[in-house]
Design a protein around this motif. Structure first.
Motif, short mmCIF file in Angstrom:
data_model
loop_
_atom_site.label_atom_id
_atom_site.label_comp_id
_atom_site.label_asym_id
_atom_site.label_seq_id
_atom_site.Cartn_x
_atom_site.Cartn_y
_atom_site.Cartn_z
N GLY A 133 -11.27 4.58 41.10
CA GLY A 133 -10.01 3.84 41.05
C GLY A 133 -9.40 3.88 39.66
O GLY A 133 -10.09 4.12 38.65
N LEU A 144 -9.03 3.27 33.53
CA LEU A 144 -8.62 2.43 32.40
C LEU A 144 -9.84 2.07 31.55
O LEU A 144 -9.81 2.14 30.32
N LYS A 151 -10.42 2.92 46.53
CA LYS A 151 -10.90 2.75 45.15
C LYS A 151 -11.28 4.10 44.55
O LYS A 151 -12.43 4.33 44.13
N LEU A 152 -10.33 5.00 44.52
CA LEU A 152 -10.54 6.31 43.91
C LEU A 152 -9.33 6.60 43.02
O LEU A 152 -8.19 6.35 43.44
N THR A 177 -8.66 1.56 37.95
CA THR A 177 -9.32 0.55 37.12
C THR A 177 -10.44 1.19 36.29
O THR A 177 -10.57 0.91 35.10
N SER A 186 -3.84 6.68 41.05
CA SER A 186 -4.70 5.97 42.00
C SER A 186 -4.48 6.51 43.41
O SER A 186 -3.33 6.53 43.89
N ASP A 204 -0.45 4.36 32.54
CA ASP A 204 -0.88 3.94 33.88
C ASP A 204 0.30 4.18 34.81
O ASP A 204 1.32 3.48 34.76
N LYS A 213 -3.06 3.76 45.75
CA LYS A 213 -1.60 3.55 45.73
C LYS A 213 -0.89 4.76 46.32
O LYS A 213 0.08 4.63 47.04
N PHE A 243 -0.69 -5.27 33.61
CA PHE A 243 -1.71 -5.43 34.65
C PHE A 243 -2.93 -6.10 34.00
O PHE A 243 -3.44 -5.62 32.98
N ASN A 297 2.76 1.14 31.35
CA ASN A 297 2.64 1.15 32.81
C ASN A 297 4.05 1.28 33.39
O ASN A 297 4.85 0.37 33.34
N VAL A 356 0.19 4.44 38.36
CA VAL A 356 -0.30 4.34 39.74
C VAL A 356 0.84 4.22 40.77
O VAL A 356 0.66 4.58 41.92
N TYR A 357 2.01 3.74 40.32
CA TYR A 357 3.14 3.62 41.27
C TYR A 357 4.13 4.77 41.10
O TYR A 357 5.33 4.64 41.37
N ASN A 396 3.83 -2.98 37.03
CA ASN A 396 3.34 -4.12 37.80
C ASN A 396 3.26 -5.28 36.81
O ASN A 396 2.57 -5.14 35.80
N TYR A 447 -6.10 -4.97 31.57
CA TYR A 447 -6.03 -4.28 30.27
C TYR A 447 -6.66 -5.13 29.16
O TYR A 447 -7.43 -4.65 28.34
N1 PMP Z 1 -2.93 -0.21 37.41
C1 PMP Z 1 -1.99 -1.00 37.96
C2 PMP Z 1 -0.69 -1.16 37.28
C3 PMP Z 1 -2.25 -1.67 39.16
O1 PMP Z 1 -1.32 -2.45 39.70
C4 PMP Z 1 -3.51 -1.51 39.77
C5 PMP Z 1 -3.85 -2.30 40.99
N2 PMP Z 1 -3.28 -1.77 42.06
C6 PMP Z 1 -4.43 -0.65 39.17
C7 PMP Z 1 -4.13 -0.03 37.98
C8 PMP Z 1 -5.80 -0.42 39.78
O2 PMP Z 1 -5.76 0.56 40.77
P1 PMP Z 1 -7.08 0.92 41.62
O3 PMP Z 1 -7.05 0.07 42.83
O4 PMP Z 1 -6.92 2.38 41.95
O5 PMP Z 1 -8.25 0.66 40.76
#
Ligand code: PMP
Ligand code: GLN
Length: 437
Positions: A115, A120, A273-274, A117, A262, A230, A265, A141, A198, A232-233, A202, A144
């Motif tokens: 993930g 990070l 969780k990858l 996470t 991610s 980051d 996402k 997020f 990011n 992910v979106y 988020n 961090y």
């Molecule tokens: N970065 C941001 C900005 C998030 O919102 C999230 C949670 N969705 C993550 C990282 C973590 O993503 P993951 O579920 O792939 O660990």
């Protein structure tokens, strides 16, 4: 043994267990997310809290999952390559190389993680020595900050500032939340090691502009700082004129950027969780050291499924049917429906340009009933009330800020709007009733 002996024994063992926690984790014991994510289940609340869709992921994802489980290759049930399953790193390279304007080496420039996470965690722990500084842009997020602390680094905070007129407006935009250039410049010094950005963000949904990213890039180069981006979106952006820009593609930034993605996402399946980190070999080398001394490798089956999903999308990457191209349209309708409802209820929405959350100012509607005090911040109290008493779960905005800056966020709560229409309708009904109560 008397009861007083019992209690003194218990106290000693609980004191002992408190002392067992490694010093670098002291202060990080409590996670508000653990409380908030459990609340909607306990109170049978409509859940617009944690970020995930509440309907099925794309049909091909499920089909490819089944196909993978039926695959006669028995080695899909065993360990795979430590830095990423071969088929997956090749698929990531094939999908992303055009977006990074370079051929990404699947074996040295990609690291598959548990993930975003874990990406990070790897990135932060790979580069921080005690007292190195890390610049965090609020709202950020929440993981961090604890990760910087556990790496013994020092977080330095700069908050995005909403334009004053947008704070008063009944409806505003995430693009009204500005990164002040001089203030950012003043954060950089000889101890600055990392900056984490990011985009799309988020919780506010801001999509950083080219101009903002160029400013960050120039400062990173001037002060020899590594940028963790980051993203992910990355596929979820709503305005043709505010496209997602990868900071790694700006001049001289590939060498100093680690870009994080991610699968959860990307394929609307957060349970996967990858994730992955993409970056130049000289930075990835350090990330690999943390990875190999932490998880060693990630689950093989999930990696195989995600590889097949990427291969599936790659064949139609330029078509509007490609999920990466259609996901924003799917979510845009939901965003607009929910924005309209919030506005009608007097909860002033900050319309996001990307991502799947809406921040909204609930303050005029909560009145004086909820006030920050030494126990809790106003938005956390309001979120608990909304979940427990009105059965609507949301997320308080202050958890994306450091304690010193709670005053900037305490009037906002976050709604996750990527939910089926039925869920959104029920949430809207609750909000409408609140208004008339
Ligand atoms: N970065 C941001 C900005 C998030 O919102 C999230 C949670 N969705 C993550 C990282 C973590 O993503 P993951 O579920 O792939 O660990
Ligand atoms: N990234 C998800 C969100 O922002 C989940 C966060 C969490 O549960 N810690 O909702």
């Amino acid at each position: 043994m008397t009861s007083s002996d019992d209690s003194s024994k218990m106290k000693t063992s609980s004191e002992k267990s408190n002392n067992l926690l490694a010093k670098r984790y002291i202060g990080l014991e409590k996670s508000i997310w653990t409380e908030l994510n459990a609340l909607p289940i306990v109170h049978k609340a409509i859940d617009l809290g944690q970020g995930f869709i509440d309907y099925a992921p794309p049909h091909y994802f499920i089909d490819l999952y089944k196909e993978t489980l039926d695959d006669p290759n028995i080695f899909l049930h065993q360990y795979t390559r430590e830095m990423g399953h071969r088929r997956l790193v090749e698929a990531i390279s094939n999908v992303y190389s055009p977006y990074f304007n370079r051929k990404i080496d699947p074996l040295t420039e990609i690291l598959v993680t548990d993930g975003a996470t874990q990406s990070l965690f790897n990135c932060i722990h790979s580069f921080i020595n005690p007292d190195d500084e890390v610049i965090l842009i609020e709202p950020f997020f929440s993981c961090y900050e604890p990760m910087v602390h556990s790496a013994c680094g020092i977080p330095r905070y700069i908050a995005l500032k909403p334009k004053p007129e947008s704070i008063k407006a009944d409806i505003s935009s995430s693009s009204d939340w500005i990164l002040h250039k001089n203030e950012l410049e003043s954060m950089f010094n000889s101890r600055t090691r990392l900056i984490i950005i990011n985009t799309p963000n988020n919780p506010v949904g801001k999509v950083f502009t080219r101009n903002e990213l160029e400013h960050i890039a120039n400062l990173c180069q001037k002060h020899d700082v590594i940028c963790i981006s980051d993203e992910v979106y990355e596929w979820i952006v709503y305005d043709e004129n505010k496209k997602h820009i990868r900071i790694a593609t700006l001049p001289n930034m590939w060498e100093r950027t680690l870009t994080i993605g991610s699968a959860g996402k990307t394929f609307s399946s957060t349970g996967l969780k990858l994730g992955w980190t993409i970056g130049p070999q000289h930075l990835m080398r350090s990330c690999r050291v943390v990875h190999q001394n932490c998880v060693i490798s990630c689950p093989t089956i999930s990696q195989e499924v995600v590889a097949r999903c990427f291969e599936y999308e790659l064949k139609r990457i330029n078509s509007s049917k490609c999920y990466f191209n259609s996901i924003s349209n799917e979510f845009l309708e939901k965003r607009d429906k929910f924005v309209q409802a919030l506005k009608e209820c007097g909860i002033k929405p900050v319309v996001p340009d990307g991502g799947y959350f809406i921040l909204a100012d609930y303050s005029q509607f909560a009145g004086d009933k909820f006030q920050s005090d030494t126990d809790d911040v106003k938005d956390i109290k309001f979120v608990r009330y909304l979940t427990k008493e009105k059965q609507l779960a949301t997320i308080p905005a202050t958890i994306f800020y450091t304690d010193d800056h709670h005053h900037l966020a305490e009037n906002y709560i976050r709604f996750c709007f990527v939910k089926k229409d039925e869920t959104l309708d029920k949430a809207i009904e609750i909000l409408r009733k609140l208004k008339t109560n």
